[in-house]
Structures are given as structure tokens and as C-alpha cells.
Design an enzyme around this catalytic site. Structure first.
Site, mmCIF file in Angstrom:
data_model
loop_
_atom_site.group_PDB
_atom_site.id
_atom_site.type_symbol
_atom_site.label_atom_id
_atom_site.label_comp_id
_atom_site.label_asym_id
_atom_site.label_seq_id
_atom_site.Cartn_x
_atom_site.Cartn_y
_atom_site.Cartn_z
ATOM 1 N N ASP A 93 -8.829 -43.260 -7.252
ATOM 2 C CA ASP A 93 -8.279 -43.783 -8.449
ATOM 3 C C ASP A 93 -8.479 -42.782 -9.688
ATOM 4 O O ASP A 93 -8.410 -43.076 -10.661
ATOM 5 C CB ASP A 93 -8.748 -45.187 -8.782
ATOM 6 N N GLU A 101 -1.594 -5.487 -17.396
ATOM 7 C CA GLU A 101 -2.748 -5.527 -16.263
ATOM 8 C C GLU A 101 -2.872 -4.827 -15.179
ATOM 9 O O GLU A 101 -2.704 -5.558 -14.024
ATOM 10 C CB GLU A 101 -2.800 -7.365 -16.077
ATOM 11 N N TYR A 145 -7.817 -1.982 -6.319
ATOM 12 C CA TYR A 145 -8.764 -2.851 -5.657
ATOM 13 C C TYR A 145 -8.885 -2.338 -4.450
ATOM 14 O O TYR A 145 -8.010 -2.053 -3.631
ATOM 15 C CB TYR A 145 -8.067 -4.349 -5.428
ATOM 16 N N ARG A 198 -9.644 -4.540 -12.763
ATOM 17 C CA ARG A 198 -8.295 -4.865 -13.651
ATOM 18 C C ARG A 198 -8.852 -4.779 -15.038
ATOM 19 O O ARG A 198 -10.070 -5.266 -15.387
ATOM 20 C CB ARG A 198 -7.850 -6.229 -13.141
ATOM 21 N N GLU A 240 -6.740 -6.055 -18.529
ATOM 22 C CA GLU A 240 -5.401 -6.982 -18.790
ATOM 23 C C GLU A 240 -5.471 -7.279 -20.565
ATOM 24 O O GLU A 240 -6.582 -8.050 -20.826
ATOM 25 C CB GLU A 240 -5.480 -8.373 -18.172
HETATM 26 N N1 GLY Z 1 -4.724 -14.931 -14.663
HETATM 27 C C1 GLY Z 1 -3.339 -14.889 -14.074
HETATM 28 C C2 GLY Z 1 -2.984 -13.596 -14.241
HETATM 29 O O1 GLY Z 1 -3.449 -12.616 -14.779
HETATM 30 O O2 GLY Z 1 -1.827 -13.546 -14.277
HETATM 31 MN MN MN Z 2 -5.021 -12.928 -16.127
HETATM 32 MN MN MN Z 3 -1.854 -12.225 -16.318
#
Ligand code: GLY
Ligand code: MN
Ligand code: MN
Length: 430
Positions: free
Chosen positions: A31, A376, A380, A397, A399
């Protein structure tokens, strides 16, 4: 703001009626419900955050351009769940022309659909709600002695609405800037606590603390806090490893603030200094990202930006000996793909992967001013890759959130440290 959007939407669709249901409540287990978050389209047009509600917009009804169906006031239920706007509150506080209890939807919806040529409703998004819409059409059809006809066409309102959402207004950009500022503070705070020996979840907890302390309601997506080899897992979510001296830590985290997302990734060495192999790969990702940002302007496509990133990353991988051969051949055969397997950009807005077509007809759409996107790129190297051991298990990465301006781009997340020197400086004196 919401009334203006409703008007703009109605002006754009021509004679018709549109129906937008709230996001359904979803059970988590037994629930217990998942945290409720309003559907972005409903939110964009109404600002009404409560579940079990429906927005109807019409430019054919004699009196009502906008109508909300809502949960009525209920003192007993409100003891448990908190106050509701109710029918009177919906009209008073949300600027609609009329409001009714949600229980009256099936009975009242036909009145809004009668003799309207086009119904704007997104089918199959919420199959349970589809039944209410079909039921209303059936009711009108069933009234054989009435001249009223149901709509003969059902069209997808998001074709118009998601174009509107893709282009950000000054108000939306203001909110997005605040969301990005809170996320910036969270990344800076994370850098302070991400020392060797800490756990990924401790870093995540710090990020969430700063989000909430900054007024954010929730993260815009599950925070990725991936150290060492976990940084090579694109959607890593466990966040339960202990940070080791010598690790890179990849943090992809962004808050949601007033229903707008931010989406920022930084990668840094937990001991404060990049190793030579880490730095070499980092500089390749950074160069690709800076080149991508530099070419971002109206008229350029996301495909062109991605192709530039692929070229810079491929050249870097060749230079470092991770790939061999001719660059054109490496790009043509996608030799870079084991190391860079995702796209470079997505739209950003109320949804982290925001709505809005990526195409103009069959072709990639050229960028326009006041759309917001991420840039981004990453590299890797799987822990099991057949490459020199020094590269294995490195994931990077970078971004940023980028607004397209009339003649270029504004990096909205510019003040989160990004160059090797700035990152290392930020990690000093922790
Ligand atoms: N955090 C999701 C993306 O970078 O697309
Ligand atoms: Mn992201
Ligand atoms: Mn993103």
C-alpha cells in the site's frame, strides 16, 4: 504563465478540444505509493500538482476555455494526505473557467466533446485513462435522438505542445538557471566529501542534501556516483563502492526545481590528482566537449555536433594507441564505439530527456535560439577491454547544460570546475 500557455496552445490547434490527464499514482509495494510527480504536460499547462485530475481545454465550448476536474475537498482524507485545492480552489488559484469533482468526469466530458471536429488527446500514454475518453465518445454516439456528433478525428496534442515546451521562455530559463546553480553547489559539495575511503552512497547523500537544502523537490533522475570501474557503467545506480586512492569518480547528478531538470556530469580523481593515463583520456573528452560547445549555434544540428565529438575522440584514441589505423576508416567503421557508445546531446527541460522532435521532416533539425541541450561526451574503457592495462576501468564523462543563443551558446553550468587545473585546484585543501 500557465494561462498564457493555455491560450497559446488553443490558438495553435484551431477549432477543437484537448484533454490532459494527471500522471497516475503508482504503487511501489503493497500500500506504499511512489513519490507523486505531476505529468510534465499537465504541469506545463495548469501548474496543478495534484493527482486524479484532468485538464480540458476548448475553443468550442460556449463558456469554458479551460476546465479542471479535481479531487473535491474531503476533511477526513485531508487529515491523512494534506490539503487539496478542491473545486473552488482550482478556479480561484489556477485561473480556469470551471472546475468539477473528478467523479463527474465521465458524465461531463461528453459535453465538451460534442460537435467538436477534433479531439487532441494522446492515445496509449495512459491506457486506463483512454477508456474514459473512448467512453465519452461512445456516449455521444449512443444518443441516437440527439443531433450531436463526437469528434471525427483524434490527434496528438504533443505535436504542438512539445514544440512549445522545447523553446524555453525567459521564465523557464530563470528557473533552469536556479536548478543548475543548486546542482553546481551539489557537485562542489560532492568534491569536498569524495575522499579515498568514503563510500559512493555518502557522496550521493551529500548531493541529495544540497539539492533539498537548495529548494529542489527531488533529483531530476537517479544520481550516478561511479568510482573506479563503476564509472564505465553508463547507468550505474548501486552507488555502494568504497572510493580508493587512485580512482576517478564520475558523478552524473542534477536536481529538479519547480519541475525543471538540470543534468551535470563531472569526473575527478578522489586523491586530488589525475594520473597520467587518466589525464590523457580526460583531455581528449574535454577537447571534444569544448569543440562541441564552440560550434553550437542556431542552424547547426545535433548530428553535426555528435560527429565532431566522434572525430575528436577517435583522433585522441588513435593518438594514445587505443585505436590503430586511419582516422577516416576508424570513424567509418565506428571503431570508437566500444569506448564511446552513446549520443552527445539531448534536449533538457521539464523532463531530463526533454520532449521536442529531433527531426525536421526526415532530416536532423537545425538548432534554434532558446532551446536547451546537454553536451556530454565520454570515454569508457571496460575493465575487461583488450588494451594496455593502464587504461582499463577508466570512465570519464563531462556534461554541461547549454542554451542556444541567437548567435552561439551559453554554457549554463559553466561554473562547475572542468579543466584539469580547475578540477585539481577545487580538490585542494579538502
Ligand atoms: N543523466 C542522464 C543523462 O545524462 O542523459
Ligand atoms: Mn547526465
Ligand atoms: Mn544528459
Amino acid at each position: 504563465m500557465f494561462a498564457e500557455r493555455r491560450q497559446r496552445f488553443l490558438d495553435a490547434i484551431g477549432p477543437g478540444v484537448a484533454v490532459f490527464p494527471a500522471a497516475p499514482v503508482v504503487i511501489r509495494n503493497n500500500d506504499v505509493e511512489h513519490e507523486y510527480r505531476q505529468d510534465s504536460d499537465m504541469q506545463y499547462l495548469s501548474g496543478f500538482e495534484e493527482p486524479e485530475s484532468v485538464l480540458v481545454l476548448s475553443n468550442r465550448h460556449p463558456k469554458h476555455r479551460s476546465v479542471l476536474f479535481v479531487r473535491p475537498r474531503d476533511p477526513d482524507r485531508e487529515v491523512w494526505d494534506g490539503p487539496r485545492a478542491g473545486v473552488d480552489g482550482a478556479v480561484r488559484d489556477f485561473g480556469v473557467d470551471a472546475a468539477f469533482p473528478i467523479a463527474e468526469l465521465d458524465q461531463r466530458l461528453p459535453e465538451y466533446l460534442e460537435d467538436v471536429p477534433r479531439l487532441h488527446y494522446r492515445l496509449m500514454e495512459d491506457a486506463a485513462f483512454d477508456a474514459h475518453v473512448f467512453g465519452a465518445i461512445q456516449r455521444i454516439r449512443g444518443r441516437k435522438r440527439s443531433p450531436a456528433r463526437p469528434p471525427s478525428e483524434i490527434v496528438d496534442p504533443t505535436v504542438v505542445l512539445h514544440e512549445m515546451r522545447l523553446h524555453k521562455s525567459a521564465d523557464e530559463l530563470r528557473i533552469m538557471r536556479r536548478a543548475i546553480e543548486v546542482s553546481r553547489d551539489a557537485h562542489l559539495a560532492a568534491m569536498r566529501v569524495a575522499l579515498p575511503g568514503a563510500y559512493e552512497y555518502e557522496v550521493e547523500a551529500e548531493i541529495l542534501r544540497v539539492f533539498r537544502a537548495g529548494g529542489s523537490e527531488r533529483p531530476a533522475y537517479g544520481s550516478i556516483v561511479g568510482s573506479g570501474p563503476n564509472a564505465t557503467v553508463l547507468h550505474y545506480r548501486k552507488n555502494d563502492r568504497r572510493l580508493a586512492d587512485g580512482d576517478l569518480l564520475l558523478i552524473d547528478a542534477g536536481c529538479e526545481l519547480e519541475f525543471y531538470a538540470s543534468d551535470i556530469t563531472r569526473t575527478f580523481p578522489v586523491n586530488g590528482r589525475f594520473s597520467d593515463p587518466q589525464k590523457a583520456l580526460y583531455e581528449v573528452v574535454l577537447e571534444s566537449q569544448l569543440e562541441a560547445i564552440a560550434m553550437t549555434r542556431p542552424g547547426v544540428t545535433l548530428d553535426a555536433i555528435h560527429e565532431r565529438v566522434v572525430r575528436v575522440i577517435t583522433a585522441g584514441l588513435l593518438r594514445l594507441g587505443l585505436l590503430e589505423g586511419d582516422i577516416e576508416e576508424a570513424i567509418r567503421t565506428e571503431a570508437y564505439k566500444p569506448y564511446y557508445m552513446h549520443r552527445t546531446s539531448h534536449w533538457l527541460g521539464m523532463d531530463v530527456h526533454d520532449v521536442g522532435s529531433y527531426f525536421a521532416g526526415a532530416k536532423p533539425r537545425p538548432l534554434e535560439a532558446d532551446v536547451v541541450l546537454t553536451i556530454e561526451p565520454g570515454i569508457y574503457i571496460s575493465p575487461s577491454a583488450s588494451v594496455d592495462a593502464k587504461w582499463r576501468g577508466i570512465g570519464i564523462r563531462i556534461e554541461d547544460d547549454v542554451r542556444v543563443t541567437t548567435d552561439g551558446a551559453e554554457v549554463m553550468s559553466h561554473d562547475v570546475p572542468k579543466t584539469v587545473a580547475d578540477v585539481e585546484a577545487a580538490l585542494k585543501n579538502r
